[in-house]
Write a protein that holds these residues in place. Sequence first.
Motif, short mmCIF file in Angstrom:
data_model
loop_
_atom_site.label_atom_id
_atom_site.label_comp_id
_atom_site.label_asym_id
_atom_site.label_seq_id
_atom_site.Cartn_x
_atom_site.Cartn_y
_atom_site.Cartn_z
N LEU A 425 -19.44 3.16 52.30
CA LEU A 425 -19.78 1.63 50.32
C LEU A 425 -20.47 3.00 49.86
CD1 LEU A 425 -19.12 0.13 48.00
CD2 LEU A 425 -21.65 -1.09 48.97
N VAL A 426 -21.09 3.39 50.12
CA VAL A 426 -22.55 4.84 49.76
C VAL A 426 -21.46 5.69 49.44
CG1 VAL A 426 -24.21 5.87 50.01
CG2 VAL A 426 -24.72 3.64 50.63
N ILE A 427 -20.19 6.25 50.28
CA ILE A 427 -19.75 7.46 50.04
C ILE A 427 -18.65 7.20 49.26
CG2 ILE A 427 -17.28 8.43 50.98
CD1 ILE A 427 -18.65 8.81 53.27
N GLN A 428 -18.33 6.07 48.73
CA GLN A 428 -17.48 5.55 47.84
C GLN A 428 -18.27 5.75 45.96
OE1 GLN A 428 -15.29 1.86 48.28
NE2 GLN A 428 -15.54 1.06 46.21
N SER A 429 -18.96 5.09 46.44
CA SER A 429 -19.64 4.26 45.15
C SER A 429 -20.78 6.09 44.73
CB SER A 429 -21.45 3.86 45.61
OG SER A 429 -20.76 2.35 46.10
N ILE A 430 -20.89 7.52 45.53
CA ILE A 430 -21.93 8.20 45.02
C ILE A 430 -20.60 8.96 43.91
CG2 ILE A 430 -21.97 10.23 45.84
CD1 ILE A 430 -23.94 9.00 47.70
N GLU A 431 -19.29 8.80 44.93
CA GLU A 431 -18.76 9.41 43.93
C GLU A 431 -18.11 9.06 43.13
OE1 GLU A 431 -16.49 12.57 44.55
OE2 GLU A 431 -18.49 12.44 46.37
N LEU A 432 -18.28 7.82 42.79
CA LEU A 432 -17.92 7.12 41.52
C LEU A 432 -18.88 7.08 40.84
CD1 LEU A 432 -16.08 4.62 39.92
CD2 LEU A 432 -18.13 3.18 40.52
#
Length: 534
Positions: A425-432
Motif C-alpha cells: 500500500l505504501v509503495i502504491q501510495s508513494i507512486e501516486l
Amino acid sequence: MNTYMWNTPEKLRALLCEIVSWESRTLTKGENEFAYKLKDKLLTLPYYKKHPEFIELHDAGLGRNAVTALYKHPTATETVVLISHFDTVHTEEYGELEPLAFYPEELTKKLMEPKYKKDLPEAARIDLESGNYLFGRGTMDMKMGLALHMQLIEKASFEQWPINLILTAVPDEEVNSAGMRAAVVELVRLREQHGLTYKLFLNSEPSFSQGPSDTNEYIYSGTIGKIMPAALFYGKETHVGEPLKGMTANFIASYMTQHMEWNPLFRETDLGESTPLPVSLQLKDLKMEYSTQTPYRAAALYNVFLLKRTAAEVMAIFEQVALQAMAACNEHYQQICTREKVQGVGDVKVLRYEALLEHATHKLGAEEVHAIKQQVLQHSEWDDREKSIRIVDQLMIRCQELAPATVLLYAPPYYPAINSSNHPLVIQSIELMKKTAQTFDVEVEQIHYFNGICDLSYVNYTDDSNEWLAFERNTPVWGDTYSIPFKEMTALQGPVLNVGPFGKDAHQKTERLHVDSAFKEMPIMIDTLIKSLL
C-alpha cells in the motif's frame, strides 16, 4: 444548505492562521487550552453538530489533552488515522518580534520592513521577498498538518466518503510525546468500540530539507528512532588541597564522553540511509553550590538514533563502550598513582541501573528504595531526565561501596524506529503521490526514515523478543512519571506514511511555510491519497 468552511486555499490559510494564533508552546497554559479550542472549532462542522460524541479529549497529564475526532461512515470498517501534534517549541529567539510569532500574516508583513529584513539570513530574505512563504512559529511544524486534516475531515463528512477517518491531534510531541502515548491506548479502544480496521497511519509533518540549499520535497515511509543512554559518574570526594585522596566525577566523565561522541559503533544503515552519529546532550556535575570539595558526582545524556536496533541492543553497545572508556580511565589513573606514589581509590566499575537497583534493594530493603525514589519524584521542577539522574544519584549515595563507578541507564524519551517502505500500500501510495505532484511541476522524492523524529514511532510496533524490557529495567522513572504502551503499540498494526507541506527552518525564528505547497498542492495530494483507498 451546508457550506464548506475550509475548502479553498484562502479559507485554509485563514484556518491555519487561526490555529497558529492559539499559541501552544510546550508545557504552557496555551498547550493545555488548545485541545478545548480545537474541539470547539470541530464542533462547528455540521457532522459533529450531529455527532458530538465522536470528538473526545484524552488526558495526557499536566492538564494536557489529546483530541480524537472520528468521521464514521455507516457501512465502512477501513479507517485512516490522521496524526498531528499541536504543541510548538518556544519563541524567545524572535526577540522584539516575539509578540508576532503566532500571527503569521502580521509577522511576514513586519519582516518586510528594512529594519528586520536586513537581519535575516540570505536564504530567508530571498524567500520572504518571493511572497511565497508564510513565517511564524507553528506554521511549518506542524499546525499546517493539522489544518490539512481538519479540511480532509470536513470534505469526507460533506461528501460521505465510504471510509472512516480519525483525526488525532496531540500535545507534547516536542518533549516526551505524552500526547501520542496517551492516544495510542485510545486508538486501540476506538478500534474495538466501533469495529474498525486501521488501513493507514498518515502523519503530515512537514517535508524537511536535507541541507541548507535543498529545496526538494519529500514523502516519508517511516520515521527514525531515538533513544537516550545516560550515565551517572560517582567518584570519591576530597578537599582540593588533597586531590589524590579522591577522584572527581569529571575525570571519569571525560573518558566516557570522548568514547561516546561521534562513535561509529552506534551508526546504523538501512535502505541506503544512515543515522547521525551520537553526541552528548548534557554533561554536568551534580554539585548544587560552590565549595572546595571536589565534584564527585556527575551525569551525562547521550543522543542515539535508531533504524533497526532495539533498546536491548543499544544498551549492550553502550555497556561495551563504557567498559572501553573506563579501561582507558583506569589505566591513566593508575599511571598517575604510580607517578605520585599513592595507592589511589580503586578502579572505576561499570554497572547498569538494574544492577544498582538490585544491590540497593538487597542492602536497604524495597521500602527504603521506594521512599528514596518518591523523594526525588516529588520535585515537580525537575523533568523526567533530571529525575532519572537524581534517583541513581541518591541510590549511589547510599551504596558508596560500589564507588568509584559509572552507572548506565536510560532517560526518556524513547522513540522506536518504524518503517513501511516495503508495504504494498505504501509503495502504491508513494507512486501516486509522485504522479500527483508532477501535475504541479513538483518533484517529490521518497525518504525511508523521517529524520525529524515524530509520533509515528508509537504505532505499528513489533518486538517479538520483548527487548523493550531492557528499557523498562534501566529507566529509573519507568512506571512513575514515564511509560510507553508497548502492548497497545503492538496492537496498532498498519503501514505508516508521512505526507506534509514543504517548509524551512523548523525551531528557528525563520520558520516558514511554502504557501503553494501548503494551500494548493498538499490538499489535492492528500485528498487523492485518501480517495485511492476508497
